[in-house]
Scaffold this motif. Structure first.
Motif: not given
Lengths: 498, 233
Positions: A90, A337, A339, A341, A343-349, A354, A385, A391
């Motif tokens: 990265d 969109f 992205m 990465d 990881d920026y776009q996964l917000f919930t449990a 999601e 989760h 990935m």
């Protein structure tokens, strides 16, 4: 130069060993390329050689690892780092200093080298990589490809005897890959041992001396000739990508046969800090198209995608969806969109939550959710989760979210970065499925193998202008050839390193 | 590349502004740190930071002055918090100016010159380095929230503050862990804690530096006159 004898490595909380009884000897000046499926143990192999696995990631490493004749088990990381430079996967996360020039001399100053010794080498390396114009820039202003080249230069300047490069070509355009190959050839000529972990091999040309395939922690060593002799099926079974530049291939779904215009960009301009990033971009696109957005690093691809998705507003020009002029909010509601990465776009449990974000609990949403989960093989993962997914699974979750939200346009930013051949082909099938369902798919990518496999049309940007718009299959050879000739013209060096 | 001012002067200025702000008594004691911050930002050309700082200070000052005193205990606590925030404002302005106009090499140089122990210098440098990264990470996450249909900003906060907090913190924690891990690996393998680190020698202060020193000394002295007067009484 590198000796691994009976090395096994188990990462914390892992069920299986990432490397299992590995034996490997690499001679000084040898170029070893490490390939294999994602998660097979390639990065761990690099982490064992540079000491990061044991000393920083708390992995249990057994067996003997020696570099430059010294057993590294008892050495601190900086002592290993003096001999082994590492470009990590990265490149966004590995700059310590805030300016390029400072970053390039960071290691040499830390290792006590006076600037009088490191600066000539720095000058030569920046020239080989074509990044001299970036020296005064902040590392935060660089495009992804520029960041990658700076990260590579930052590791090579202090002159380590071994250089490990983990996915060094993942963000590079064609000229960037050729400059990388030029640097690697020069390093090899200087006697540096190179360990290149990469899925794309064609940019390395004749550099590799041996190729190591790592899968499930086991190593198989090939000579380049032996690997080339494998037939396509055997290479596919090994999860490899093409060994040479992409050959002609048919897109995996039929190109669209017209229909109403879904997206129209009309004379779109965008500027940042007084510099025009996009200069009068105009094109139209229809449902079912898969458009590759290609171009040199810093050409304005990401900015165009951000405008398309409603994350930025053009300073001039119009973006229309289904004929209607749109604002940022409308485009945000109609575009997805994905992205680079996830990881920026996964917000919930959970994956289920999601897929339902912002959509409520109505039966239509529930039905779409079940259908999308089934299509993308997420049904068994709905209660997991998102952070625990691989990935590829994260990427599939985001595409499923786009389907559930019923977005008309799906934009992906470098989706095949760091992907092995198997995963790349699976993604191509997924993209074809989206297009077949009437979505317009726009993919920012430098991956010409993916363009060949998945895209119907190619838009080429150069310095913010749209310079080519053609069927994808036509363009690839031309672009590869153009990249080569441009490289020869721009970087034919008339001085030699002494 | 950047407006030039010796990093040691910047640190001294922050120290002087901090001490005068915290030790000073009454609202007028804030004049010295605000003057120092204003001159500093003007010289460095950080007009936007200056404008934001001035607007924030005015808002805080007005709030302190016009706080209703229907519930004296609560009002007193709120007034104390607001006044403390006002005291912190010049410091924030100066730190923001330092962050925008300095490089980490300057920081390392200054810390070496001041014989800062390495065990302290590295965490300070890492913290300073992480700030702009954190700002950018938040920007990426806000973008991702917008595109997934999550309303960000004040309207979103008022509609569903708990969800918004979760949506912001979860990806942030995941990214910060990964960033910290990668950054540590990259820096350690490039000798961040190697014993033989070389920093370029700190340049001489020059006339500008000495003028700044005199100015800071004068401002602090003037600022301490009312304090001394209060203490003497």
């Amino acid at each position: 130069m590198i000796t691994l004898e009976g090395v096994s490595c188990r990462l914390p909380q892992a069920a299986k060993a990432a490397l299992d009884d590995v034996n490997l000897h690499v001679a000084p000046g040898e170029v070893l390329v490490v390939v294999g499926p994602s998660g097979g143990g390639k990065t761990t192999l690099g982490g064992v050689v540079n000491g990061v696995a044991a000393k920083l990631r708390q992995a249990v490493v057994t067996g003997r690892t020696a570099v430059a004749g010294r057993d590294i088990a008892g050495l601190p990381l900086h002592a290993v780092g003096r001999h082994v430079g590492t470009v990590f996967q990265d490149c966004r996360a590995q700059f310590f200093m805030t300016h390029v020039a400072e970053e390039l001399v960071f290691a040499s100053r830390n290792f006590g080298q006076p600037d009088s010794r490191s600066l000539p080498r720095l000058e030569w390396i920046t020239r080989l990589l074509g990044i001299g114009h970036l020296l005064a820039r902040s590392v935060f202003e660089l495009s992804s490809g520029e960041r990658q080249l700076v990260a590579i230069a930052a590791v090579a300047v202090h002159g380590p005897e071994v250089v490990i490069l983990d996915e060094p070509s993942s963000n590079l355009d064609i000229p960037g890959m050729r400059r990388l190959a030029r640097l690697l050839a020069w390093l090899r000529d200087q006697g540096t041992t190179l360990l290149v972990i990469d899925h794309r091999l064609h940019h390395l040309g004749s550099l590799p001396d041996r190729i190591v395939h790592v899968d499930a922690g086991r190593l198989t060593v090939f000579t380049p000739e032996a690997l080339h002799r494998l037939d396509a099926d055997a290479r596919r079974d090994l999860g490899l990508r093409r060994l040479a530049a992409p050959a002609p291939a048919r897109p995996c779904h039929a190109p669209p046969c017209g229909g109403p215009v879904r997206l129209a960009m009309e004379n779109v301009w965008f500027s940042r800090q007084g510099r025009a990033v996009l200069a009068g971009v105009t094109f139209e696109a229809r449902p079912g198209e898969v458009i590759a957005l290609a171009g040199r690093n810093g050409a304005g691809k990401t900015t165009l995608a951000r405008i398309l998705c409603g994350l930025a507003q053009p300073v001039r020009g119009t973006v229309r969806l289904d004929g209607a002029k749109t604002g940022k909010r409308t485009r945000q509601n109609r575009c997805a969109f994905v992205m680079q990465d996830p990881d920026y776009q996964l917000f919930t449990a959970s994956v289920r939550q999601e897929l339902r974000i912002g959509l409520g609990d109505c039966p239509a949403v529930a039905a779409r959710l079940e259908e999308a989960a089934a299509r993308l093989e997420l049904t068994g993962l709905l209660d997991r989760h998102p952070g625990s997914l691989s990935m590829g699974e994260k990427q599939r979750t985001l595409i499923a979210a786009a389907l559930v939200a019923d977005r008309d346009v799906v934009v992906m930013d470098e989706p095949t970065s760091g992907m092995d051949g198997t995963r790349m082909r699976a993604l191509a099938e997924l993209v074809a499925e989206l297009a077949a369902r009437g979505r317009l798919v726009v993919v920012i990518t430098h991956d010409f193998e993916f363009i060949r496999t998945a895209c119907t049309r190619l838009l080429l940007l150069a310095e913010g202008r749209l310079v080519r718009d053609c069927p994808a299959a036509e363009a690839v050879e031309d672009l590869l050839a153009a990249g080569a000739s441009e490289e020869q013209g721009a970087y034919s060096c008339d001085v030699c390193w002494t | 590349m950047r407006p030039g001012m010796d990093f040691r002067i910047k640190l001294l200025l922050a120290l002087a502004a901090g001490v005068s702000s915290l030790v000073g008594v009454g609202i007028w004691s804030l004049a010295v740190p605000f003057i120092l911050a204003t001159v500093f930002l003007l010289v460095l050309g950080q007009f936007k930071t200056l404008a934001w700082g001035a607007a924030g200070a005015c808002a805080l000052l007005l709030s302190v002055r016009h706080l209703p005193d229907t519930a004296p205990v609560v009002s007193g606590m709120v007034a104390y918090l607001l006044f403390f925030s006002l005291k912190m404002t010049p410091l924030l302005m100066i730190f923001s100016g330092i962050a925008c106009t300095s490089t980490l090499t300057e920081l390392f140089c200054a810390l070496d010159f001041l014989h800062f122990p390495k065990g302290l210098a590295i965490p300070v440098a890492v913290t300073v380095r992480f700030m702009p990264t954190l700002r950018r990470e938040i920007g990426h996450i806000r973008d991702a929230m917008s595109i997934r249909g999550i309303r960000v900003g004040l309207p979103g906060f008022f509609v569903n503050p708990i969800d918004l907090f979760e949506y912001l913190t979860l990806p942030m924690l995941v990214r910060c862990c990964r960033l910290a891990d990668e950054l540590a690996a990259s820096a350690m393998t490039r000798g961040l804690d190697a014993p033989e680190r070389l920093s370029p020698p700190a340049p001489p202060l020059g006339l500008g530096g000495y003028l700044w020193l005199a100015g800071i000394a004068m401002a602090v002295t003037v600022g301490f006159v009312p304090v001394a007067w209060v203490v003497a009484r």
